[in-house]
Design a protein around this motif. Structure first.
Motif, PDB file in Angstrom:
ATOM      1  N   TRP A 180       5.474 -19.125   4.487  1.00  0.00           N
ATOM      2  CA  TRP A 180       4.052 -18.834   4.547  1.00  0.00           C
ATOM      3  C   TRP A 180       3.731 -18.023   5.788  1.00  0.00           C
ATOM      4  CZ3 TRP A 180       0.415 -18.089   1.442  1.00  0.00           C
ATOM      5  CH2 TRP A 180      -0.916 -18.064   1.844  1.00  0.00           C
ATOM      6  N   ASP A 181       4.450 -18.301   6.889  1.00  0.00           N
ATOM      7  CA  ASP A 181       4.274 -17.498   8.102  1.00  0.00           C
ATOM      8  C   ASP A 181       4.606 -16.032   7.826  1.00  0.00           C
ATOM      9  OD1 ASP A 181       3.465 -19.638   9.569  1.00  0.00           O
ATOM     10  OD2 ASP A 181       5.423 -20.019  10.475  1.00  0.00           O
ATOM     11  N   VAL A 182       5.667 -15.803   7.045  1.00  0.00           N
ATOM     12  CA  VAL A 182       6.044 -14.428   6.694  1.00  0.00           C
ATOM     13  C   VAL A 182       4.922 -13.761   5.907  1.00  0.00           C
ATOM     14  CG1 VAL A 182       7.656 -13.021   5.350  1.00  0.00           C
ATOM     15  CG2 VAL A 182       8.509 -14.904   6.741  1.00  0.00           C
ATOM     16  N   VAL A 183       4.341 -14.499   4.958  1.00  0.00           N
ATOM     17  CA  VAL A 183       3.237 -13.958   4.157  1.00  0.00           C
ATOM     18  C   VAL A 183       2.054 -13.607   5.053  1.00  0.00           C
ATOM     19  CG1 VAL A 183       1.550 -14.502   2.359  1.00  0.00           C
ATOM     20  CG2 VAL A 183       3.929 -15.189   2.068  1.00  0.00           C
ATOM     21  N   GLU A 184       1.708 -14.516   5.965  1.00  0.00           N
ATOM     22  CA  GLU A 184       0.555 -14.271   6.841  1.00  0.00           C
ATOM     23  C   GLU A 184       0.795 -13.083   7.772  1.00  0.00           C
ATOM     24  OE1 GLU A 184      -0.043 -18.069   8.718  1.00  0.00           O
ATOM     25  OE2 GLU A 184      -1.641 -18.589   7.288  1.00  0.00           O
ATOM     26  N   HIS A 185       2.005 -12.989   8.321  1.00  0.00           N
ATOM     27  CA  HIS A 185       2.312 -11.858   9.197  1.00  0.00           C
ATOM     28  C   HIS A 185       2.299 -10.540   8.409  1.00  0.00           C
ATOM     29  CE1 HIS A 185       2.963 -14.091  12.793  1.00  0.00           C
ATOM     30  NE2 HIS A 185       3.984 -14.785  12.311  1.00  0.00           N
ATOM     31  N   GLY A 186       2.847 -10.588   7.199  1.00  0.00           N
ATOM     32  CA  GLY A 186       2.833  -9.381   6.375  1.00  0.00           C
ATOM     33  C   GLY A 186       1.419  -8.953   6.020  1.00  0.00           C
ATOM     34  N   TYR A 187       0.581  -9.928   5.677  1.00  0.00           N
ATOM     35  CA  TYR A 187      -0.816  -9.622   5.370  1.00  0.00           C
ATOM     36  C   TYR A 187      -1.528  -9.059   6.605  1.00  0.00           C
ATOM     37  CZ  TYR A 187      -5.764 -10.411   4.341  1.00  0.00           C
ATOM     38  OH  TYR A 187      -7.112 -10.251   4.173  1.00  0.00           O
ATOM     39  N   SER A 188      -1.262  -9.649   7.776  1.00  0.00           N
ATOM     40  CA  SER A 188      -1.879  -9.165   9.010  1.00  0.00           C
ATOM     41  C   SER A 188      -1.459  -7.734   9.309  1.00  0.00           C
ATOM     42  CB  SER A 188      -1.484 -10.083  10.174  1.00  0.00           C
ATOM     43  OG  SER A 188      -2.025  -9.612  11.391  1.00  0.00           O
ATOM     44  N   ALA A 189      -0.177  -7.432   9.092  1.00  0.00           N
ATOM     45  CA  ALA A 189       0.302  -6.069   9.338  1.00  0.00           C
ATOM     46  C   ALA A 189      -0.357  -5.067   8.396  1.00  0.00           C
ATOM     47  CB  ALA A 189       1.825  -6.023   9.170  1.00  0.00           C
ATOM     48  N   ARG A 190      -0.449  -5.429   7.113  1.00  0.00           N
ATOM     49  CA  ARG A 190      -1.092  -4.524   6.147  1.00  0.00           C
ATOM     50  C   ARG A 190      -2.574  -4.338   6.476  1.00  0.00           C
ATOM     51  NH1 ARG A 190       3.426  -4.250   5.381  1.00  0.00           N
ATOM     52  NH2 ARG A 190       2.950  -2.430   6.623  1.00  0.00           N
ATOM     53  N   LYS A 191      -3.226  -5.438   6.897  1.00  0.00           N
ATOM     54  CA  LYS A 191      -4.641  -5.361   7.239  1.00  0.00           C
ATOM     55  C   LYS A 191      -4.854  -4.452   8.449  1.00  0.00           C
ATOM     56  CE  LYS A 191      -6.682  -8.958   9.050  1.00  0.00           C
ATOM     57  NZ  LYS A 191      -7.285 -10.300   9.202  1.00  0.00           N
ATOM     58  N   THR A 192      -3.960  -4.553   9.427  1.00  0.00           N
ATOM     59  CA  THR A 192      -4.065  -3.690  10.605  1.00  0.00           C
ATOM     60  C   THR A 192      -3.919  -2.224  10.221  1.00  0.00           C
ATOM     61  OG1 THR A 192      -3.163  -5.440  12.006  1.00  0.00           O
ATOM     62  CG2 THR A 192      -3.063  -3.202  12.866  1.00  0.00           C
ATOM     63  N   MET A 193      -2.949  -1.927   9.370  1.00  0.00           N
ATOM     64  CA  MET A 193      -2.756  -0.543   8.923  1.00  0.00           C
ATOM     65  C   MET A 193      -3.974  -0.052   8.150  1.00  0.00           C
ATOM     66  SD  MET A 193       0.050   0.678  10.070  1.00  0.00           S
ATOM     67  CE  MET A 193       0.233   2.114   9.024  1.00  0.00           C
ATOM     68  N   LEU A 194      -4.571  -0.926   7.321  1.00  0.00           N
ATOM     69  CA  LEU A 194      -5.748  -0.541   6.546  1.00  0.00           C
ATOM     70  C   LEU A 194      -6.927  -0.240   7.477  1.00  0.00           C
ATOM     71  CD1 LEU A 194      -7.157  -0.196   3.828  1.00  0.00           C
ATOM     72  CD2 LEU A 194      -7.644  -2.646   3.841  1.00  0.00           C
ATOM     73  N   ILE A 195      -7.108  -1.081   8.512  1.00  0.00           N
ATOM     74  CA  ILE A 195      -8.208  -0.841   9.462  1.00  0.00           C
ATOM     75  C   ILE A 195      -8.006   0.465  10.206  1.00  0.00           C
ATOM     76  CG2 ILE A 195      -9.253  -1.698  11.596  1.00  0.00           C
ATOM     77  CD1 ILE A 195      -8.744  -4.541  10.555  1.00  0.00           C
ATOM     78  N   LEU A 196      -6.759   0.719  10.641  1.00  0.00           N
ATOM     79  CA  LEU A 196      -6.474   1.999  11.318  1.00  0.00           C
ATOM     80  C   LEU A 196      -6.743   3.177  10.395  1.00  0.00           C
ATOM     81  CD1 LEU A 196      -3.196   1.124  13.269  1.00  0.00           C
ATOM     82  CD2 LEU A 196      -5.424   1.655  14.248  1.00  0.00           C
ATOM     83  N   GLN A 197      -6.365   3.019   9.121  1.00  0.00           N
ATOM     84  CA  GLN A 197      -6.595   4.087   8.146  1.00  0.00           C
ATOM     85  C   GLN A 197      -8.096   4.345   7.979  1.00  0.00           C
ATOM     86  OE1 GLN A 197      -3.836   5.425   6.654  1.00  0.00           O
ATOM     87  NE2 GLN A 197      -4.934   6.989   5.521  1.00  0.00           N
ATOM     88  N   LEU A 198      -8.896   3.276   7.920  1.00  0.00           N
ATOM     89  CA  LEU A 198     -10.346   3.437   7.789  1.00  0.00           C
ATOM     90  C   LEU A 198     -10.937   4.108   9.028  1.00  0.00           C
ATOM     91  CD1 LEU A 198     -11.304   0.006   6.163  1.00  0.00           C
ATOM     92  CD2 LEU A 198     -11.362   2.259   5.082  1.00  0.00           C
ATOM     93  N   TRP A 199     -10.451   3.713  10.218  1.00  0.00           N
ATOM     94  CA  TRP A 199     -10.921   4.361  11.435  1.00  0.00           C
ATOM     95  C   TRP A 199     -10.566   5.848  11.435  1.00  0.00           C
ATOM     96  CZ3 TRP A 199     -14.330   3.283  14.997  1.00  0.00           C
ATOM     97  CH2 TRP A 199     -14.692   1.957  15.234  1.00  0.00           C
ATOM     98  N   MET A 200      -9.355   6.152  11.013  1.00  0.00           N
ATOM     99  CA  MET A 200      -8.932   7.562  10.960  1.00  0.00           C
ATOM    100  C   MET A 200      -9.821   8.353  10.009  1.00  0.00           C
ATOM    101  SD  MET A 200      -6.336   8.379  12.910  1.00  0.00           S
ATOM    102  CE  MET A 200      -5.738   9.805  12.020  1.00  0.00           C
ATOM    103  N   THR A 201     -10.115   7.759   8.846  1.00  0.00           N
ATOM    104  CA  THR A 201     -10.954   8.444   7.858  1.00  0.00           C
ATOM    105  C   THR A 201     -12.376   8.621   8.403  1.00  0.00           C
ATOM    106  OG1 THR A 201      -9.647   7.457   6.081  1.00  0.00           O
ATOM    107  CG2 THR A 201     -11.783   8.373   5.485  1.00  0.00           C
ATOM    108  N   SER A 202     -12.888   7.583   9.069  1.00  0.00           N
ATOM    109  CA  SER A 202     -14.234   7.679   9.635  1.00  0.00           C
ATOM    110  C   SER A 202     -14.314   8.739  10.725  1.00  0.00           C
ATOM    111  CB  SER A 202     -14.660   6.319  10.203  1.00  0.00           C
ATOM    112  OG  SER A 202     -14.659   5.327   9.191  1.00  0.00           O
TER     113      SER A 202
END
Length: 345
Positions: free
Chosen positions: A1-23
């Motif tokens: 479950w820790d692996v799942v949470e870390h993976g989700y956190s990493a994807r979420k971070t990339m998504l936020i960076l992508q949104l900032w880049m687009t903005s």
């Protein structure tokens, strides 16, 4: 479950960076268009100059995205470096020699139980194997067959009971004592990148070319004689990609060069398929000759040739005996054998 949470956190971070880049890109292009309109209206710049400036702004996206990918690679590299540094700084401590007697290959497993944390994976399992004898372990998936193999190979420490080779606990043997007595061949084998000679010499650095060719012949590796460069043929990731059957034969040949007194084969012929099944089966039987062998059998025809068969269910040995005895008993093994025969037909 820790692996799942870390993976989700990493994807979420990339998504936020992508949104900032687009903005940022949207604001930057919007500002560029506004400034360009005003400068063209005032006559300070031409339409062509403004268009060129806007194209340059658009091209900034590529380098910025590239920087994000580089940062991701740097983070992965840092994690890998941390693992390597951890092994270097705090290496596994070598086990002191247990003073084991000369290797003979006597195996004794007595009332062994082992748990991965929830319930028993194996419970009260006992077996003995003398040199030159083969014991097969069969059962449905999850019955505990692979765990028994791992316990005998010393990869797991039993919670209770004893696992001894030549009268000494497997887990107390030093690396050199264990290698001299015991080897395991699993379903998943690896072809190391290099020449065939280098791949085989991992098991026995002093082996001669004639000895290497001899063990390849003993495991029915007929494909070897079709190689123009022979033992100098480069295999693995940087060379010839061996078929699954050939890779398994190479693994069996390495064990023959190692020449242990006990071999554990965990579904070592499961990947053969219908075409290579008999070839690998013959190679496995050749490897088991004059050795104590524990075979986790995927194919029941392989188990039928063993001197003794253990039938496991829910971590326990529910039946034991020869192939003929178990068929007469009309129990779990007879059901598995009937299903196996029906499947082949």
């Amino acid at each position: 479950w820790d692996v799942v949470e870390h993976g989700y956190s990493a994807r979420k971070t990339m998504l936020i960076l992508q949104l900032w880049m687009t903005s940022v890109e949207f604001v930057m292009l919007g500002a560029g268009l506004l400034v360009g309109y005003l400068t063209v209206q005032s006559g300070a710049m031409t339409v062509g100059a403004v268009t060129g400036a806007m194209l340059m702004l658009i091209r900034l996206r590529g380098p910025l995205m590239g920087l994000m990918r580089v940062l991701d690679t740097i983070q992965s590299g840092y994690a890998s470096l941390a693992r390597i540094a951890g092994v270097v700084v705090n290496p596994p401590q070598p086990t002191k020699p247990a003073g084991a007697p000369p290797k003979e290959g006597h195996v004794e497993v007595h009332d062994v139980s082992f748990s991965y944390g929830q319930g028993w994976a194996v419970e009260d399992v006992s077996l003995s194997i003398d040199p030159g004898k083969t014991v097969a372990v069969v059962g449905a998936s999850g019955a505990g067959k692979t765990t028994v193999a791992a316990l005998l190979a010393g990869l797991r420490v039993p919670d209770s009971g004893t696992v001894k080779v030549d009268g000494v606990e497997v887990t107390s043997l030093s690396d050199s004592e264990r290698v001299a007595r015991l080897a395991m061949v699993s379903q998943e084998v690896h072809v190391f990148s290099g020449t065939l000679r280098e791949d085989l010499s991992l098991a026995q650095p002093e082996a001669t070319d004639d000895e290497m060719i001899a063990v390849l012949d003993r495991v029915n590796a007929d494909w070897f004689h079709q190689l123009a460069d022979g033992l100098d043929t480069v295999v693995g990731a940087q060379g010839l990609q061996l078929e699954p059957v050939a890779a398994q034969q190479l693994a069996l040949a390495r064990v023959m060069l190692l020449n242990p007194r006990v071999v554990v084969m965990d579904e070592a012929t499961a990947e053969a398929g219908s075409q290579g099944a008999q070839s690998l089966q013959d190679a496995a039987e050749e490897l088991a000759k004059d050795r104590a062998a524990l075979v986790v059998a995927h194919r029941l025809d392989q188990a039928s040739r063993a001197d003794e068969i253990l039938v496991m269910d829910n971590g326990r040995v529910v039946e034991r005996g020869t192939h003929a005895q178990l068929l007469e008993f009309d129990g779990r093994y007879q059901q598995l054998w009937t299903a196996w025969q029906r499947g082949r037909q």
